[in-house]
Write a protein that holds these residues in place. Sequence first.
Motif, PDB file in Angstrom:
ATOM      1  N   ARG A  49       0.833  -1.210   0.000  1.00  0.00           N
ATOM      2  CA  ARG A  49       0.000   0.000   0.000  1.00  0.00           C
ATOM      3  C   ARG A  49       0.865   1.257   0.000  1.00  0.00           C
ATOM      4  O   ARG A  49       0.557   2.239  -0.680  1.00  0.00           O
ATOM      5  CB  ARG A  49      -0.934   0.008   1.222  1.00  0.00           C
ATOM      6  CG  ARG A  49      -2.146  -0.886   1.063  1.00  0.00           C
ATOM      7  CD  ARG A  49      -3.222  -0.605   2.087  1.00  0.00           C
ATOM      8  NE  ARG A  49      -2.793  -0.887   3.440  1.00  0.00           N
ATOM      9  CZ  ARG A  49      -2.586   0.030   4.371  1.00  0.00           C
ATOM     10  NH1 ARG A  49      -2.730   1.306   4.099  1.00  0.00           N
ATOM     11  NH2 ARG A  49      -2.225  -0.334   5.586  1.00  0.00           N
ATOM     12  N   ILE A  50       1.936   1.219   0.774  1.00  0.00           N
ATOM     13  CA  ILE A  50       2.846   2.375   0.821  1.00  0.00           C
ATOM     14  C   ILE A  50       3.461   2.621  -0.556  1.00  0.00           C
ATOM     15  O   ILE A  50       3.516   3.761  -1.033  1.00  0.00           O
ATOM     16  CB  ILE A  50       3.952   2.155   1.871  1.00  0.00           C
ATOM     17  CG1 ILE A  50       3.364   2.077   3.278  1.00  0.00           C
ATOM     18  CG2 ILE A  50       4.985   3.278   1.792  1.00  0.00           C
ATOM     19  CD1 ILE A  50       4.352   1.622   4.339  1.00  0.00           C
ATOM     20  N   LEU A  51       3.915   1.564  -1.210  1.00  0.00           N
ATOM     21  CA  LEU A  51       4.552   1.705  -2.517  1.00  0.00           C
ATOM     22  C   LEU A  51       3.570   2.193  -3.578  1.00  0.00           C
ATOM     23  O   LEU A  51       3.928   3.001  -4.439  1.00  0.00           O
ATOM     24  CB  LEU A  51       5.183   0.378  -2.945  1.00  0.00           C
ATOM     25  CG  LEU A  51       6.457  -0.021  -2.182  1.00  0.00           C
ATOM     26  CD1 LEU A  51       6.872  -1.442  -2.542  1.00  0.00           C
ATOM     27  CD2 LEU A  51       7.584   0.955  -2.491  1.00  0.00           C
TER      28      LEU A  51
ATOM     29  N   LYS B 120       4.237   5.637  -5.480  1.00  0.00           N
ATOM     30  CA  LYS B 120       4.331   5.728  -6.934  1.00  0.00           C
ATOM     31  C   LYS B 120       3.412   6.821  -7.469  1.00  0.00           C
ATOM     32  O   LYS B 120       3.816   7.615  -8.330  1.00  0.00           O
ATOM     33  CB  LYS B 120       4.001   4.389  -7.588  1.00  0.00           C
ATOM     34  CG  LYS B 120       4.148   4.420  -9.105  1.00  0.00           C
ATOM     35  CD  LYS B 120       4.139   3.038  -9.726  1.00  0.00           C
ATOM     36  CE  LYS B 120       2.775   2.416  -9.738  1.00  0.00           C
ATOM     37  NZ  LYS B 120       2.748   1.175 -10.551  1.00  0.00           N
ATOM     38  N   LYS B 121       2.220   6.879  -6.960  1.00  0.00           N
ATOM     39  CA  LYS B 121       1.263   7.909  -7.383  1.00  0.00           C
ATOM     40  C   LYS B 121       1.804   9.309  -7.072  1.00  0.00           C
ATOM     41  O   LYS B 121       1.758  10.215  -7.913  1.00  0.00           O
ATOM     42  CB  LYS B 121      -0.076   7.689  -6.682  1.00  0.00           C
ATOM     43  CG  LYS B 121      -1.178   8.656  -7.086  1.00  0.00           C
ATOM     44  CD  LYS B 121      -2.493   8.257  -6.414  1.00  0.00           C
ATOM     45  CE  LYS B 121      -3.630   9.170  -6.853  1.00  0.00           C
ATOM     46  NZ  LYS B 121      -3.468  10.561  -6.405  1.00  0.00           N
ATOM     47  N   GLU B 122       2.347   9.479  -5.873  1.00  0.00           N
ATOM     48  CA  GLU B 122       2.872  10.782  -5.450  1.00  0.00           C
ATOM     49  C   GLU B 122       4.103  11.180  -6.274  1.00  0.00           C
ATOM     50  O   GLU B 122       4.223  12.331  -6.716  1.00  0.00           O
ATOM     51  CB  GLU B 122       3.227  10.735  -3.960  1.00  0.00           C
ATOM     52  CG  GLU B 122       3.810  12.020  -3.384  1.00  0.00           C
ATOM     53  CD  GLU B 122       2.798  13.133  -3.153  1.00  0.00           C
ATOM     54  OE1 GLU B 122       3.192  14.187  -2.634  1.00  0.00           O
ATOM     55  OE2 GLU B 122       1.611  12.929  -3.514  1.00  0.00           O
ATOM     56  N   PHE B 123       5.001  10.237  -6.506  1.00  0.00           N
ATOM     57  CA  PHE B 123       6.202  10.526  -7.291  1.00  0.00           C
ATOM     58  C   PHE B 123       5.858  10.854  -8.741  1.00  0.00           C
ATOM     59  O   PHE B 123       6.456  11.746  -9.343  1.00  0.00           O
ATOM     60  CB  PHE B 123       7.178   9.349  -7.247  1.00  0.00           C
ATOM     61  CG  PHE B 123       7.879   9.162  -5.929  1.00  0.00           C
ATOM     62  CD1 PHE B 123       8.423  10.239  -5.253  1.00  0.00           C
ATOM     63  CD2 PHE B 123       8.018   7.895  -5.375  1.00  0.00           C
ATOM     64  CE1 PHE B 123       9.092  10.078  -4.035  1.00  0.00           C
ATOM     65  CE2 PHE B 123       8.679   7.708  -4.167  1.00  0.00           C
ATOM     66  CZ  PHE B 123       9.214   8.800  -3.491  1.00  0.00           C
TER      67      PHE B 123
ATOM     68  N   SER C 260       5.700  14.397  -1.106  1.00  0.00           N
ATOM     69  CA  SER C 260       5.561  14.553   0.344  1.00  0.00           C
ATOM     70  C   SER C 260       5.426  13.192   1.026  1.00  0.00           C
ATOM     71  O   SER C 260       4.521  12.415   0.702  1.00  0.00           O
ATOM     72  CB  SER C 260       4.332  15.397   0.659  1.00  0.00           C
ATOM     73  OG  SER C 260       3.967  15.299   2.011  1.00  0.00           O
ATOM     74  N   LEU C 261       6.317  12.924   1.976  1.00  0.00           N
ATOM     75  CA  LEU C 261       6.215  11.684   2.740  1.00  0.00           C
ATOM     76  C   LEU C 261       4.936  11.657   3.564  1.00  0.00           C
ATOM     77  O   LEU C 261       4.322  10.607   3.751  1.00  0.00           O
ATOM     78  CB  LEU C 261       7.437  11.529   3.654  1.00  0.00           C
ATOM     79  CG  LEU C 261       8.743  11.110   2.971  1.00  0.00           C
ATOM     80  CD1 LEU C 261       9.887  11.113   3.976  1.00  0.00           C
ATOM     81  CD2 LEU C 261       8.610   9.736   2.336  1.00  0.00           C
ATOM     82  N   ARG C 262       4.531  12.815   4.048  1.00  0.00           N
ATOM     83  CA  ARG C 262       3.298  12.900   4.826  1.00  0.00           C
ATOM     84  C   ARG C 262       2.103  12.509   3.962  1.00  0.00           C
ATOM     85  O   ARG C 262       1.217  11.767   4.409  1.00  0.00           O
ATOM     86  CB  ARG C 262       3.121  14.319   5.362  1.00  0.00           C
ATOM     87  CG  ARG C 262       1.906  14.489   6.258  1.00  0.00           C
ATOM     88  CD  ARG C 262       1.880  15.871   6.873  1.00  0.00           C
ATOM     89  NE  ARG C 262       3.015  16.091   7.747  1.00  0.00           N
ATOM     90  CZ  ARG C 262       3.262  17.243   8.384  1.00  0.00           C
ATOM     91  NH1 ARG C 262       2.442  18.277   8.216  1.00  0.00           N
ATOM     92  NH2 ARG C 262       4.306  17.363   9.169  1.00  0.00           N
ATOM     93  N   THR C 263       2.089  12.975   2.716  1.00  0.00           N
ATOM     94  CA  THR C 263       0.992  12.629   1.812  1.00  0.00           C
ATOM     95  C   THR C 263       1.021  11.147   1.464  1.00  0.00           C
ATOM     96  O   THR C 263      -0.028  10.487   1.420  1.00  0.00           O
ATOM     97  CB  THR C 263       1.086  13.463   0.512  1.00  0.00           C
ATOM     98  OG1 THR C 263       1.001  14.844   0.843  1.00  0.00           O
ATOM     99  CG2 THR C 263      -0.022  13.096  -0.462  1.00  0.00           C
ATOM    100  N   ILE C 264       2.207  10.627   1.229  1.00  0.00           N
ATOM    101  CA  ILE C 264       2.343   9.203   0.914  1.00  0.00           C
ATOM    102  C   ILE C 264       1.810   8.349   2.054  1.00  0.00           C
ATOM    103  O   ILE C 264       1.043   7.406   1.845  1.00  0.00           O
ATOM    104  CB  ILE C 264       3.819   8.857   0.625  1.00  0.00           C
ATOM    105  CG1 ILE C 264       4.275   9.511  -0.679  1.00  0.00           C
ATOM    106  CG2 ILE C 264       4.009   7.337   0.541  1.00  0.00           C
ATOM    107  CD1 ILE C 264       5.766   9.427  -0.940  1.00  0.00           C
TER     108      ILE C 264
ATOM    109  N   GLY D 175      -2.925   5.262   4.489  1.00  0.00           N
ATOM    110  CA  GLY D 175      -3.648   5.004   5.733  1.00  0.00           C
ATOM    111  C   GLY D 175      -2.739   4.824   6.925  1.00  0.00           C
ATOM    112  O   GLY D 175      -3.087   4.109   7.882  1.00  0.00           O
ATOM    113  N   LEU D 176      -1.587   5.494   6.916  1.00  0.00           N
ATOM    114  CA  LEU D 176      -0.609   5.350   7.984  1.00  0.00           C
ATOM    115  C   LEU D 176      -0.137   6.708   8.473  1.00  0.00           C
ATOM    116  O   LEU D 176      -0.315   7.725   7.797  1.00  0.00           O
ATOM    117  CB  LEU D 176       0.624   4.571   7.481  1.00  0.00           C
ATOM    118  CG  LEU D 176       0.432   3.148   6.984  1.00  0.00           C
ATOM    119  CD1 LEU D 176       1.692   2.700   6.266  1.00  0.00           C
ATOM    120  CD2 LEU D 176       0.117   2.211   8.137  1.00  0.00           C
ATOM    121  N   THR D 177       0.489   6.717   9.629  1.00  0.00           N
ATOM    122  CA  THR D 177       1.212   7.904  10.079  1.00  0.00           C
ATOM    123  C   THR D 177       2.604   7.861   9.452  1.00  0.00           C
ATOM    124  O   THR D 177       3.075   6.799   9.024  1.00  0.00           O
ATOM    125  CB  THR D 177       1.357   7.921  11.605  1.00  0.00           C
ATOM    126  OG1 THR D 177       2.164   6.803  12.017  1.00  0.00           O
ATOM    127  CG2 THR D 177      -0.006   7.852  12.284  1.00  0.00           C
TER     128      THR D 177
END
Length: 208
Positions: free
Chosen positions: A11-13, A17-20, A29-33, A38-40
Motif C-alpha cells: 500500500r505504501i509503494l 508511486k502515485k505521489e512521485f 511529500s512523505l506525509r501525503t504518501i 492510511g498510515l502515520t
Amino acid sequence: MSESSAETKKRILESAKKEFLEKGFTNASLRTIASNAGLTTGAMYRHFKDKDDLFCSLVDDAVEVTTKAVMTADVATHSQFDTPFSKKHFEAETEVTTNLLDYIYDNFDCYTLLLTKSAGSKHENFQDEMCELYTKNCEKTFSWMYRQKFAPKKVDKMTIHVIASTLINAFAEIILHKMSRKNALAYIGNITEFFRFGSMYMMGVDCK
C-alpha cells in the motif's frame, strides 16, 4: 485480523508511486504518501527509512534489468560466438532487445519515474549512467574485435561514444514519447539495424 507487513508495504509503494509520478521525487511529500496509505509518517518509517529508500524500492528492479541488458554488449558475451557478426549472434541480440522492451512495457511507470521524476534521488543520473556503461562495454568490444581481426578498421572512442549513447537515448524516447508497444518494436528494430550495419561498415566488415 491485522494486515501483514507485506500488504502494508504494498500500500505504501502504491501511494508512493502515485505521489512521485504526480510531483516528482523532490516535491513528493512523505506525509501525503503515508496519509494516502492510511498510515502515520512514523509508522511508514518502520518499512522505509526515507524518501530515497521508497523511490529505490519502486525502480531498483528496472535499473537491474536494464543494466543486465546493457552488459550484453561486453566482450564475454560476444566471444561466445564464432564471429560477432553471425546470424546467431544477431538473433541473440534481438532476443535481449525484445525482452527488455517487454519488461519496459510491463513496468512503464517505473521507467517514467527514472527518466522524468528522479531528480534529487539516488537514480537521478540513470540515463547518463546507462550511456556510460554501454559506451565502456562497446569500447572494449570494438577494441577486442579489432585485435582478434574480426574488424579490419579501428573505430575511435568519440565515435563509439556517440553510437552507444545515441542507442541508449533511443530507448529513452520510447518512454518520453509514450510510444505504443507495437510502434516501439518497429522503431527499435529500425534503430538497432541502422546502428548494427552502420557500425559494421565503419569497422570495414562486409555488410552483405
